[in-house]
Design an enzyme around this catalytic site. Sequence first.
Site, short mmCIF file in Angstrom:
data_model
loop_
_atom_site.label_atom_id
_atom_site.label_comp_id
_atom_site.label_asym_id
_atom_site.label_seq_id
_atom_site.Cartn_x
_atom_site.Cartn_y
_atom_site.Cartn_z
N GLU A 7 0.81 -1.22 0.00
CA GLU A 7 0.00 0.00 0.00
C GLU A 7 0.84 1.27 0.00
O GLU A 7 0.52 2.25 -0.68
CB GLU A 7 -0.94 0.00 1.21
N ASP A 81 -1.94 -4.49 3.43
CA ASP A 81 -1.95 -4.63 4.89
C ASP A 81 -2.79 -5.83 5.36
O ASP A 81 -3.76 -6.22 4.70
CB ASP A 81 -2.48 -3.35 5.54
N ASP A 83 -5.29 -6.63 7.22
CA ASP A 83 -6.58 -6.44 7.88
C ASP A 83 -7.65 -6.42 6.79
O ASP A 83 -7.37 -6.66 5.62
CB ASP A 83 -6.59 -5.16 8.71
N GLU A 85 -9.34 -3.97 5.50
CA GLU A 85 -9.10 -2.94 4.50
C GLU A 85 -8.03 -3.40 3.51
O GLU A 85 -8.16 -3.22 2.30
CB GLU A 85 -8.67 -1.63 5.17
N TYR A 292 2.44 -4.39 13.05
CA TYR A 292 1.32 -3.68 12.42
C TYR A 292 0.48 -2.98 13.48
O TYR A 292 0.18 -3.54 14.53
CB TYR A 292 0.45 -4.66 11.64
N ARG A 294 -2.62 -1.56 13.40
CA ARG A 294 -4.08 -1.66 13.49
C ARG A 294 -4.44 -3.07 13.91
O ARG A 294 -4.49 -3.99 13.10
CB ARG A 294 -4.73 -1.30 12.15
N HIS A 339 -4.06 -10.92 14.77
CA HIS A 339 -2.79 -10.23 14.62
C HIS A 339 -2.07 -10.27 15.95
O HIS A 339 -2.63 -10.65 16.97
CB HIS A 339 -2.99 -8.75 14.22
#
Length: 588
Positions: A7, A81, A83, A85, A292, A294, A339
């Site tokens: 990203e 990423d 997640d 999103e 990470y 988030r 995670h």
Amino acid sequence: MKLVLVESPAKCRKIEGFLGREYRVMASYGHIRDLPEKDIGVELVDGRVLPRYQLNDKGREVVARLKTIADSSEEVILATDPDREGEAIAWHLAEALGPRRYARATFNAITRKAVLDAIAKPRAIDQHLVDAQQARRILDRVVGYVVSPTCSKGTGRKDARSAGRVQSVALRIVSEREREIQRFRPETYYIPVATVIAGGKKPAFKAFLVEWKGDPLERRLKDATMAEQVVQWCRRQPWRMIRAEKHRQQSHAPPPFITSTLQQAASVRLHLSPQESMKLAQSLYEDGRITYMRTDSTAVDAEAVAMARAHIAAAFPGEYLPDKPPSHGGKSANAQEAHEAIRPISLDGGPDAAGTDDRGKLYRLIWERFVASQMAAGVDQLSVVDVAVAPDAFQHATRGRVHTGVFRARGKTVVFDGWRRLTEDAAHDTKNPSAHDEDDVDQVKLPDLLGNEAVELKELGVKDKTTKAPPRYTEASLIKVLEKKGVGRPSTYAAIMGTIISRGYVEVRRRKLHASELGMVLTDFLVRRYAGNFIDADFTNRVEASLDRVASGDLPWQPFICAAAADVVALARAAGLWYDPFQAKAAL
């Protein structure tokens, strides 16, 4: 050659260095496709959801550039990423780049080992995660486009332009606290306070009247003259110790940070907004310094636990290393995918390895919290001493003979600091048990008493107290409430804060959140017209649970969205919506 897509361009050079010449790493610069900006962009037909995604301006340039490279690559590895999103961005990239050989790779840390392991174990795009992200995005779009037109008309305010599925719940919480503060009327009450010496053992200590004539005193003594009369009477009575107890209590280390607790700590300790803290955390992640950022899981990789324990063993005396690693559970109650917690990649260089600016200070918070999370629990000694005035002299209606008054002192001393030697965490301190005065209890060491010592009264007076209005929320405390109520997700908290502030619904003054008149008028309208739907925290929590079921493959997303959208449209029609956006679009 294989093409790896991430990203952020900040990651490209570092990851390419790990993978070598057989790989080309390029960035999507985040989302490349979304629903159109100028209309709802969704059709609901016979229980099906038909979103109309469009390349954004940036996306058109990115896709054109990526297609050229992808056409000459044997495989495209989607390493966005880890997640929902990120999963959705990977899916949108595959849709935009067209049919070709794809693989999905995810890593929670930008390290050589994490990246190489992820590339060596690719998987397919998880469509359930993609559908969960689509469901959230489309439901947010439906609420925004269907409800917002009713706001100006319903409130009579042209600047009441928007509502949102999650932002409106956050605004409601702030507005309701504002109403509580406006309704609050301070009340003064009085508490007799005795300074005594027990058994001739110093120091003297203060004890507060907690029970009078067999019932809790609480805030019953509201007349200053009467309070003084009580004091004068007590001075003439016999005093006797009736209880002296002490026990030890462990103070367990807090878990390593998740997104919400990092935002809270950064707000309290560093005075950073959620947006600022996440921007700095993103930089630390892309620089390979932290995992990470988030996440709502407190789980920690076994190798990382071993790293922390090795550091503790080398840097602290032996008693600071517990026999086995502390257990912090795995996920918060509303956790998403598995995670790790937010932690440093390496402990080398110490807590100041990232510098001393705000970014470095945030790294220090993360570093210290992680190491502390693996340290031994602290131990405190809590003491309680009760002294009776006119013991056994009052006949209570139901309890029989009781002490006329009971004065209580509490003490707290640290026996072993444990993890607190490294960092004190206000959110995990033992709560003060007194309802009287946080400044006067738990701050002193009480003498070592048996409970039968003679009591010498040194001083007796009255302390006046005034009730306080409920405190206004800070960004940190509002995030904590949203998390507790299950409203939103870690990745949404910063955006929620930014939205309600930028639209003038909430003002920030001295780091406190004040609901504006506009915000309260809008909240009143939404509660009146949309009760039982998105404006209620419980409803929003249930939606989050449904999205989790979509992500796990246990709930089909399209019927869920159709039903939720129909409910919102029905309420919006009753609130003044003059058209059906779905029908209008389908007729074109």
